[in-house]
Motif scaffolding. Structure first.
Motif, short mmCIF file in Angstrom:
data_model
loop_
_atom_site.label_atom_id
_atom_site.label_comp_id
_atom_site.label_asym_id
_atom_site.label_seq_id
_atom_site.Cartn_x
_atom_site.Cartn_y
_atom_site.Cartn_z
N UNK A 116 23.31 38.47 13.26
CA UNK A 116 23.61 39.23 14.49
C UNK A 116 24.71 38.53 15.29
N UNK A 117 25.54 39.33 15.96
CA UNK A 117 26.69 38.80 16.70
C UNK A 117 26.73 39.43 18.08
N UNK A 118 27.07 38.64 19.07
CA UNK A 118 27.10 39.13 20.45
C UNK A 118 28.37 39.92 20.73
N UNK A 119 28.32 40.66 21.82
CA UNK A 119 29.53 41.28 22.37
C UNK A 119 30.38 40.19 23.02
N UNK A 120 31.69 40.45 23.21
CA UNK A 120 32.53 39.49 23.94
C UNK A 120 32.07 39.31 25.38
N UNK A 121 32.68 38.36 26.08
CA UNK A 121 32.33 38.12 27.48
C UNK A 121 32.64 39.33 28.35
N UNK A 122 33.74 40.02 28.05
CA UNK A 122 34.08 41.27 28.72
C UNK A 122 34.44 41.10 30.19
N UNK A 123 34.22 42.17 30.95
CA UNK A 123 34.57 42.18 32.37
C UNK A 123 33.34 41.86 33.22
N UNK A 156 45.41 41.67 46.81
CA UNK A 156 46.31 42.43 45.94
C UNK A 156 46.23 41.85 44.53
N UNK A 157 45.75 42.65 43.60
CA UNK A 157 45.60 42.21 42.21
C UNK A 157 46.52 43.04 41.33
N UNK A 158 47.37 42.37 40.58
CA UNK A 158 48.27 43.02 39.64
C UNK A 158 47.96 42.49 38.23
N UNK A 159 48.12 43.35 37.24
CA UNK A 159 47.86 42.97 35.85
C UNK A 159 49.18 42.85 35.11
N UNK A 160 49.32 41.77 34.34
CA UNK A 160 50.50 41.57 33.50
C UNK A 160 50.05 41.06 32.13
N UNK A 161 50.94 41.18 31.16
CA UNK A 161 50.62 40.76 29.80
C UNK A 161 51.74 39.88 29.26
N UNK A 162 51.33 38.89 28.45
CA UNK A 162 52.31 38.00 27.82
C UNK A 162 53.10 38.73 26.74
N UNK A 180 42.49 47.26 28.12
CA UNK A 180 41.50 47.93 28.95
C UNK A 180 40.56 46.93 29.59
N UNK A 181 40.20 45.88 28.85
CA UNK A 181 39.31 44.86 29.40
C UNK A 181 40.00 44.10 30.53
N UNK A 182 41.29 43.78 30.37
CA UNK A 182 42.03 43.08 31.43
C UNK A 182 42.05 43.92 32.71
N UNK A 183 42.26 45.21 32.55
CA UNK A 183 42.29 46.08 33.73
C UNK A 183 40.90 46.21 34.34
N UNK A 184 39.86 46.16 33.51
CA UNK A 184 38.50 46.21 34.04
C UNK A 184 38.18 44.94 34.84
N UNK A 185 38.67 43.80 34.36
CA UNK A 185 38.49 42.55 35.12
C UNK A 185 39.23 42.65 36.45
N UNK A 186 40.44 43.20 36.44
CA UNK A 186 41.21 43.37 37.67
C UNK A 186 40.46 44.26 38.66
N UNK A 187 39.86 45.33 38.18
CA UNK A 187 39.07 46.21 39.05
C UNK A 187 37.89 45.45 39.65
N UNK A 188 37.27 44.62 38.84
CA UNK A 188 36.14 43.83 39.31
C UNK A 188 36.60 42.84 40.39
N UNK A 189 37.77 42.23 40.19
CA UNK A 189 38.31 41.31 41.19
C UNK A 189 38.55 42.00 42.52
N UNK A 190 39.12 43.20 42.45
CA UNK A 190 39.41 43.94 43.67
C UNK A 190 38.13 44.30 44.42
N UNK A 191 37.04 44.56 43.70
CA UNK A 191 35.77 44.87 44.35
C UNK A 191 35.13 43.61 44.95
N UNK A 192 35.30 42.48 44.25
CA UNK A 192 34.71 41.23 44.75
C UNK A 192 35.46 40.67 45.95
N UNK A 193 36.76 40.88 45.99
CA UNK A 193 37.60 40.32 47.05
C UNK A 193 38.40 41.46 47.69
#
Length: 239
Positions: free
Chosen positions: A210-217, A35-41, A18-31
């Motif tokens: 205390x621990x932070x959240x990940x870097x995320x999208x 064409x942004x496609x998501x793939x996984x290893x 879900x985070x990878x797809x959220x980053x892809x959505x962010x990329x599409x909004x920034x640029x």
């Protein structure tokens, strides 16, 4: 048009995909128009080979990875080579990993600020926790995040430990305490939540740290991805 194939590690934990797809959505909004496609290893569909097989244009495989280790150096190149016979693309290039980019260090500072920490706190010790790799050189580069994070602060110290080597955590905590830290915080050098981050949260809860959240999208994560994409595109044009 060149397609950006955002390629993440993949995980059995759905939060990672879900985070990878959220980053892809962010990329599409920034640029707009890119064409942004998501793939996984591994673990999640679609695989990199599947995406490249269906991609009608040139593609730049841009890893959503922090470390230049196995997946970036072996797995992704092997999958690109293995897809050559069946894909329709004219050319496929691989961009660099995100690495220890200053923009990501800025995100880590923001995550620490969300915990209420201050750069002026001279009693604070910050433990940067990363995944870790079998590659000593990759781990050495990741370890540099702590010194970059601490630059310009008054902290008692900052150091790195690896989630894949759990024994390194208490050793790192002891090192920070020995340097005069009276308060501790854990900075998660992870892109997304998952099994390892859950394990780190359990450790932090037991230790009362205390621990932070990940870097995320975060927008700066997406900007770093676009930087790697643009560099690879520029290299293609220069070639």
């Amino acid at each position: 048009m060149t397609t950006l194939v955002l390629t993440a590690h993949g995980s059995a934990d759905p939060r990672s995909a879900a985070n990878a797809r959220a980053v892809a959505d962010r990329l599409a909004r920034l640029r707009r128009g890119l064409d942004v496609q998501v793939a996984f290893c591994e673990h999640n569909p679609p695989s990199l080979a599947e995406v490249l097989r269906e991609c009608p244009a040139d593609a730049i495989v841009t890893p959503l990875l922090l470390a230049d280790a196995y997946h970036a150096g072996v797995d992704i190149p092997r999958q690109i080579a293995g897809s050559a016979a069946s894909r329709r693309t004219n050319t496929v290039r691989q961009a660099g990993v995100l690495g220890e980019d200053d923009r990501l260090v800025t995100v880590l500072h923001q995550r620490l600020a969300e915990l209420g920490t201050s750069r002026r706190d001279d009693a604070l010790g910050v433990l940067v926790v990363a995944i870790g790799s079998s590659s000593a050189s990759a781990n050495a580069r990741t370890a540099a995040v702590a010194s970059k994070l601490a630059a310009g602060t008054r902290w008692a110290g900052a150091t790195t430990a690896f989630a894949t080597a759990p024994a390194s955590l208490p050793v790192a905590v002891d090192a920070l305490l020995a340097r005069g830290a009276r308060r501790l915080a854990i900075a998660s050098w992870f892109l997304a939540p998952g099994v390892l981050t859950d394990r780190m949260h359990s450790y932090a809860d037991r230790a009362g740290i205390p621990i932070t959240a990940p870097l995320g999208a975060h927008r700066l994560v997406a900007e770093t991805v676009l930087d790697r994409f643009d560099r690879a595109a520029a290299e293609r044009i220069a070639a």
